[in-house]
Write a protein that holds these residues in place. Structure first.
Motif, PDB file in Angstrom:
ATOM      1  N   UNK A  77       0.828  -1.204   0.000  1.00 41.86           N
ATOM      2  CA  UNK A  77       0.000   0.000   0.000  1.00 41.86           C
ATOM      3  C   UNK A  77       0.861   1.253   0.000  1.00 41.86           C
ATOM      4  N   UNK A  78       1.852   1.316   0.877  1.00 43.23           N
ATOM      5  CA  UNK A  78       2.698   2.503   0.975  1.00 43.23           C
ATOM      6  C   UNK A  78       3.479   2.716  -0.319  1.00 43.23           C
ATOM      7  N   UNK A  79       3.950   1.619  -0.928  1.00 44.38           N
ATOM      8  CA  UNK A  79       4.678   1.743  -2.195  1.00 44.38           C
ATOM      9  C   UNK A  79       3.775   2.299  -3.289  1.00 44.38           C
ATOM     10  N   UNK A  80       2.536   1.789  -3.368  1.00 39.66           N
ATOM     11  CA  UNK A  80       1.600   2.283  -4.375  1.00 39.66           C
ATOM     12  C   UNK A  80       1.226   3.736  -4.098  1.00 39.66           C
ATOM     13  N   UNK A  81       1.009   4.071  -2.824  1.00 42.94           N
ATOM     14  CA  UNK A  81       0.636   5.425  -2.427  1.00 42.94           C
ATOM     15  C   UNK A  81       1.744   6.408  -2.787  1.00 42.94           C
ATOM     16  N   UNK A  82       2.972   6.061  -2.422  1.00 40.34           N
ATOM     17  CA  UNK A  82       4.109   6.947  -2.702  1.00 40.34           C
ATOM     18  C   UNK A  82       4.363   7.052  -4.198  1.00 40.34           C
ATOM     19  N   UNK A 121       2.123   6.982  -6.539  1.00 44.46           N
ATOM     20  CA  UNK A 121       1.103   7.834  -7.164  1.00 44.46           C
ATOM     21  C   UNK A 121       1.213   9.283  -6.708  1.00 44.46           C
ATOM     22  N   UNK A 122       1.321   9.492  -5.391  1.00 42.79           N
ATOM     23  CA  UNK A 122       1.289  10.842  -4.846  1.00 42.79           C
ATOM     24  C   UNK A 122       2.673  11.473  -4.681  1.00 42.79           C
ATOM     25  N   UNK A 123       3.720  10.654  -4.748  1.00 43.26           N
ATOM     26  CA  UNK A 123       5.054  11.187  -4.507  1.00 43.26           C
ATOM     27  C   UNK A 123       5.333  11.459  -3.045  1.00 43.26           C
ATOM     28  N   UNK A 124       4.459  10.980  -2.159  1.00 47.79           N
ATOM     29  CA  UNK A 124       4.585  11.176  -0.719  1.00 47.79           C
ATOM     30  C   UNK A 124       3.996   9.960  -0.015  1.00 47.79           C
ATOM     31  N   UNK A 125       4.420   9.711   1.207  1.00 46.10           N
ATOM     32  CA  UNK A 125       3.796   8.672   2.018  1.00 46.10           C
ATOM     33  C   UNK A 125       2.458   9.190   2.534  1.00 46.10           C
ATOM     34  N   UNK A 126       1.600   8.302   3.049  1.00 43.82           N
ATOM     35  CA  UNK A 126       0.325   8.775   3.618  1.00 43.82           C
ATOM     36  C   UNK A 126       0.524   9.835   4.698  1.00 43.82           C
ATOM     37  N   UNK A 127       1.504   9.653   5.567  1.00 53.19           N
ATOM     38  CA  UNK A 127       1.727  10.633   6.629  1.00 53.19           C
ATOM     39  C   UNK A 127       2.157  11.977   6.107  1.00 53.19           C
ATOM     40  N   UNK A 128       2.979  11.998   5.054  1.00 52.45           N
ATOM     41  CA  UNK A 128       3.447  13.265   4.494  1.00 52.45           C
ATOM     42  C   UNK A 128       2.322  14.020   3.791  1.00 52.45           C
ATOM     43  N   UNK A 129       1.462  13.292   3.089  1.00 50.47           N
ATOM     44  CA  UNK A 129       0.380  13.950   2.359  1.00 50.47           C
ATOM     45  C   UNK A 129      -0.653  14.546   3.296  1.00 50.47           C
ATOM     46  N   UNK A 130      -0.938  13.851   4.394  1.00 48.88           N
ATOM     47  CA  UNK A 130      -2.063  14.236   5.244  1.00 48.88           C
ATOM     48  C   UNK A 130      -1.658  14.778   6.606  1.00 48.88           C
ATOM     49  N   UNK A 131      -0.378  15.064   6.791  1.00 53.35           N
ATOM     50  CA  UNK A 131       0.002  15.564   8.110  1.00 53.35           C
ATOM     51  C   UNK A 131      -0.738  16.866   8.386  1.00 53.35           C
ATOM     52  N   UNK A 132      -1.177  16.998   9.627  1.00 51.79           N
ATOM     53  CA  UNK A 132      -2.055  18.100  10.019  1.00 51.79           C
ATOM     54  C   UNK A 132      -1.265  19.330  10.405  1.00 51.79           C
ATOM     55  N   UNK A 133      -1.872  20.458  10.134  1.00 50.38           N
ATOM     56  CA  UNK A 133      -1.315  21.732  10.590  1.00 50.38           C
ATOM     57  C   UNK A 133      -2.342  22.347  11.528  1.00 50.38           C
TER      58      UNK A 133
END
Length: 264
Positions: free
Chosen positions: A242-247, A249-261
């Motif tokens: 999953x993480x390989x497919x996510x990265x 496609x998005x060029x980022x891991x799930x945590x990097x894409x959705x980290x909260x501010x």
């Protein structure tokens, strides 16, 4: 307040924008409008928190935090959002940005651009074009024009059979059926379905399903669900896959894409 006094009705009543960019907090409905509608101008909706879903005839756009969706002028669309989503919208004359007419997109919102969008919401409606406010607006438009487009569109087919398959896969991302399985169930050839997917979505069935699974994962990830649970629910056999497919496609891991501010 009379119906015409509601921000949404005041916006619809405008024949032209008072300035090339319009988006003051007190004058706009910064809420998701779930019914099909369109605007005379381009609409930029920034997801300050939560997740937006925008559906057009072209497909489904998903907008996670630190991203914004551009809905081009005259494009019919519907907007839905996760509970607790914070939206800031701007309406912009189409000629003010270098994007092709009639094309929607999701863009990544860098911290400076996020602050510019937020600062603009407190400006006077008829800001001084030649003063400091006008210069800030020009910087805002420059940063928007330079923003990176994010791969967050899931194209949807128009044909009834293909749309039925796609809706099933959106409802059950872990559905394991192959294109051959679907062809057998529908009584058509696999080649017919394969050609239809490529013609109507621009993607093969395999690539479309992978993108659907990855985009389907975003709401659960935004809610804070465990990445392993999300991966399994989306049909992946392992977290690493999953993480390989996510990265990929998005060029980022799930945590990097959705980290909260933190919100103001």
């Amino acid at each position: 307040m009379s119906p015409n006094g509601h921000p949404e009705h005041r916006l619809a009543a405008l024949k032209q924008l008072p300035r090339p960019v319009y988006g003051q907090a007190e004058s706009l409905p910064n809420v998701a409008l779930g019914y099909r509608h369109q605007h005379r101008w381009g609409q930029l909706s920034h997801a300050r928190g939560g997740l937006l879903r925008v559906r057009t005839d072209a497909g489904l756009y998903l907008v996670p935090p630190r991203h914004a969706v551009w809905v081009a002028a005259r494009v019919p669309h519907q907007v839905r959002c996760e509970a607790g989503t914070h939206i800031r919208s701007l309406y912009i004359e189409p000629t003010a940005l270098p994007w092709p007419a009639g094309q929607c997109r999701v863009i990544a919102v860098e911290p400076l651009l996020a602050e510019l969008i937020e600062s603009f919401s407190g400006m006077p409606i008829e800001y001084d074009r030649d003063g400091a406010d006008g210069r800030l607006v020009q910087v805002l438009l420059d940063r928007l024009g330079a923003a990176r487009e994010a791969p967050l569109l899931l194209p949807l087919p128009r044909g009834r059979q293909l749309r039925g398959i796609c809706q099933r896969l959106l409802d059950a991302a872990d559905d394991p059926r192959t294109l051959g399985d679907w062809a057998t169930r529908l009584g058509v050839s696999q080649k017919t379905l394969s050609r239809g997917f490529l013609r109507e979505t621009g993607l093969t069935f395999r690539h479309w399903r992978q993108r659907a699974r990855l985009l389907n994962a975003l709401p659960a990830l935004e809610r804070g669900e465990r990445v392993t649970d999300v991966a399994l629910a989306c049909g992946y056999a392992s977290l690493s896959a999953f993480i390989a497919a996510f990265a990929g496609h998005f060029g980022q891991t799930p945590g990097e894409l959705l980290r909260r501010r933190p919100h103001d």
